[in-house]
Enzyme design. Structure first.
Site, PDB file in Angstrom:
ATOM      1  N   HIS A  87       0.708  -1.213  -0.025  1.00 20.77           N
ATOM      2  CA  HIS A  87      -0.071  -0.156   0.067  1.00 20.77           C
ATOM      3  C   HIS A  87       0.796   1.387   0.102  1.00 20.77           C
ATOM      4  CE1 HIS A  87      -3.330  -2.509   0.789  1.00 20.77           C
ATOM      5  NE2 HIS A  87      -2.817  -3.100   1.784  1.00 20.77           N
ATOM      6  N   HIS A 112       5.977   7.156   6.219  1.00 22.08           N
ATOM      7  CA  HIS A 112       5.297   6.449   5.029  1.00 22.08           C
ATOM      8  C   HIS A 112       4.907   7.488   4.022  1.00 22.08           C
ATOM      9  CE1 HIS A 112       1.723   6.270   7.248  1.00 22.08           C
ATOM     10  NE2 HIS A 112       1.056   6.774   6.051  1.00 22.08           N
ATOM     11  N   HIS A 114       2.160   8.675   0.605  1.00 23.52           N
ATOM     12  CA  HIS A 114       1.180   8.666  -0.367  1.00 23.52           C
ATOM     13  C   HIS A 114       1.521   9.494  -1.627  1.00 23.52           C
ATOM     14  CE1 HIS A 114      -1.525   6.634   2.830  1.00 23.52           C
ATOM     15  NE2 HIS A 114      -0.774   7.553   3.735  1.00 23.52           N
ATOM     16  N   GLU A 125      -3.042  13.351   0.524  1.00 18.33           N
ATOM     17  CA  GLU A 125      -4.563  12.872   1.095  1.00 18.33           C
ATOM     18  C   GLU A 125      -5.133  14.138   1.544  1.00 18.33           C
ATOM     19  OE1 GLU A 125      -4.634   8.592   2.136  1.00 18.33           O
ATOM     20  OE2 GLU A 125      -3.427   9.709   3.840  1.00 18.33           O
ATOM     21  N   HIS A 138       3.890  10.980   5.991  1.00 17.41           N
ATOM     22  CA  HIS A 138       3.152  10.829   7.311  1.00 17.41           C
ATOM     23  C   HIS A 138       4.222  10.038   8.402  1.00 17.41           C
ATOM     24  CE1 HIS A 138      -1.011  10.465   5.332  1.00 17.41           C
ATOM     25  NE2 HIS A 138      -0.727  11.842   5.722  1.00 17.41           N
ATOM     26  N   THR A 219      -5.865   6.863   7.721  1.00 14.54           N
ATOM     27  CA  THR A 219      -6.470   6.980   6.654  1.00 14.54           C
ATOM     28  C   THR A 219      -6.478   5.692   5.738  1.00 14.54           C
ATOM     29  OG1 THR A 219      -4.539   7.811   5.543  1.00 14.54           O
ATOM     30  CG2 THR A 219      -5.811   9.509   6.341  1.00 14.54           C
ATOM     31  N   THR A 220      -6.152   4.882   6.292  1.00 17.72           N
ATOM     32  CA  THR A 220      -6.130   3.534   5.798  1.00 17.72           C
ATOM     33  C   THR A 220      -6.932   2.369   6.743  1.00 17.72           C
ATOM     34  OG1 THR A 220      -4.130   2.630   6.676  1.00 17.72           O
ATOM     35  CG2 THR A 220      -4.020   3.694   4.465  1.00 17.72           C
TER      36      THR A 220
END
Length: 496
Positions: A87, A112, A114, A125, A138, A219-220
């Site tokens: 992910h 991590h 995005h 995000e 993040h 957010t996951t």
């Protein structure tokens, strides 16, 4: 936001969650984010992240001080684990790294990213007044004052704190290159490599004193509303080549899979604000000239005290403005740009109470919230049991939202990060079944409806009428994602 970590205890947590939910999820397609609530009910619940930092949500708080971080400059002799979890790209972080400026000590666990796609660079995000950046980083921390590790903290209402960094394509960034140069070693899911430590502070913006602060969620999946979010106002840059390394060289599938699945576009779309406001540490800038300052904590305590034991008739007659969204007493309604988000909790009705209040009335009566934070796994299981015979797909989602919203809203309100929502007021008034409570409820309902109806009419340049409420908009698979949170509920009998 990913909370995954490459430690054994978090792997055990993930195994448990996988067994609980059935656990495959993606960002798009049949297992995409519109359908997350089917297997992960909190993803359809309250206080979700990310959100769009719209000007009308922002509240300047002059008491916010710069974010202080400790031990972020790591030695190259320290080995970090860089991995592809299917992910995102993720780096494990040593426990000596921590945030020291928040009410609790928050210890680092991992970071991590995005990002978008080659054809569509937008992949952050969080968005700022609808502007989406190319990527977002993040840095995830857990509350080590109260919990021994990430696995214990992840499902608690005060468990996590995340630093968010918005990333734009621009100048080459040597700090990000410290790990991006190793991406070829983690092209496929579950691949990991060791990388030398480096200065994690260099990944953050130069200024740590300008930021957005609000209460939100992972957010996951499983989307627990357990995160205190700090998103820095100033973005950092990476080069076009560095962005393409993220967007084009990674796969969310295993190396042995016949059809490789690209890993990109791994961001969640903005979620409703749920009566939350966003505290900001800066006053200058577009949308914040003459910014509304947050209502003081003392005033908030007085309001809750009056709801609990005070004269409700006074509130019904003269004090309604105190219970309307922040700034209603200072701004004429025609100046309000968008009340859809803050008015989402308008409709409420007769509903099945599956659990007692998740916050202790005795504690609230003493103007202090129940400090034993919610454990969302336990709450989900206790609510799931009475619903096991039901075949209604989203009943668990709805029940969890109803059970957690008053707790989250009241806690956030007392921390000056939310407006006091109508369902929360009704939850408090439930302990006072008197004519005065009845009249206050009726007056508040009318005031909220009129404020929303008038502001919506002004925004759309249409006449204000007295016919029924707005029709709730929907998103496929989640009927309450936009508009009223509970469109299947009818108003109370006296809500004329």
């Amino acid at each position: 936001m990913q909370f995954l970590s490459f430690t054994p205890i978090v792997s055990l947590l993930l195994t448990f969650l996988a067994g609980l939910h059935g656990a495959k999820w993606t960002y798009n397609g049949p297992d995409g984010q519109h359908y997350w609530p089917k297997d992960y009910p909190y993803c359809g619940g309250a206080f979700q992240s990310p959100i769009d930092f719209k000007p009308n949500l922002l509240r300047f708080d002059p008491t916010l001080r710069p974010i202080e971080i400790q031990n972020y400059n790591l030695s190259p002799y320290e080995q970090l684990t860089l991995g592809n979890n299917g992910h995102s790209v993720q780096i494990s972080l040593p426990s000596k790294m921590h945030i020291s400026s928040l009410p609790h000590r928050y210890t680092a666990a991992q970071l991590h990213l995005h990002w978008g796609t080659n054809g569509r660079p937008g992949g952050s995000e969080h968005t700022v007044n609808s502007k989406q950046y190319a990527a977002e980083m993040h840095v995830v921390h857990f509350n080590s004052d109260k919990y021994p590790n990430m696995a214990s903290a992840v499902d608690k209402s005060d468990g996590l704190a995340v630093l968010g960094v918005l990333i734009e394509v621009g100048e080459f960034n040597p700090a990000f290159e410290q790990f991006l140069k190793f991406l070829n070693g983690i092209k496929y899911k579950d691949q990991k490599v060791q990388v030398p430590g480096f200065n994690i502070r260099a990944l953050l913006p130069a200024r740590l004193d300008e930021y957005y602060l609000y209460d939100g969620s992972l957010t996951t999946p499983p989307c627990y509303p357990s995160v205190l979010w700090t998103v820095f106002r100033n973005h950092v840059t990476i080069s076009r080549k560095q962005f393409l390394a993220l967007a084009t060289s990674l796969y969310s599938s295993h190396a042995q899979d016949t059809v490789p699945a690209p890993l990109n576009g791994n961001y969640r779309r903005p979620q409703p604000s749920d009566s939350r406001v966003v505290l900001v540490s800066f006053k200058e800038g577009r949308g914040l000239q003459g910014a509304i300052t947050v209502t003081s904590l003392l005033k908030r305590k007085q309001i809750v005290q009056q709801l609990l034991v005070g004269d409700l008739a006074d509130l019904a007659d003269e004090g309604l403005y105190q219970l309307l969204p922040s700034g209603s007493e200072k701004l004429h309604v025609s100046k309000k740009k968008d009340l859809n988000d803050q008015g989402e909790t308008l409709a409420k009705s007769k509903q099945l109470t599956l659990n007692p209040s998740p916050w202790k009335k005795s504690s609230v009566g003493n103007l202090g919230l129940a400090r034993d934070a919610l454990c969302y796994v336990s709450l989900e299981q206790s609510i799931l049991h009475p619903l096991q015979q039901s075949h209604t797909e989203y009943k668990l989602v709805h029940a969890l939202r109803d059970a957690t919203f008053p707790e989250l809203n009241l806690k956030s309100y007392m921390d000056c990060r939310s407006d006091l929502a109508l369902p929360t007021i009704r939850h408090i008034l439930r302990g006072r079944p008197t004519d005065e409570a009845f009249e206050l409820d009726r007056s508040l309902t009318k005031a909220w409806k009129n404020t929303r109806k008038t502001s919506t009419a002004i925004k759309q340049n249409v006449p204000v009428t007295n016919h029924g409420g707005l029709s709730p908009a929907t998103v496929p698979g989640i009927p309450f994602r936009q508009g009223y949170p509970h469109p299947w509920l009818l108003p109370m009998e006296w809500e004329d």
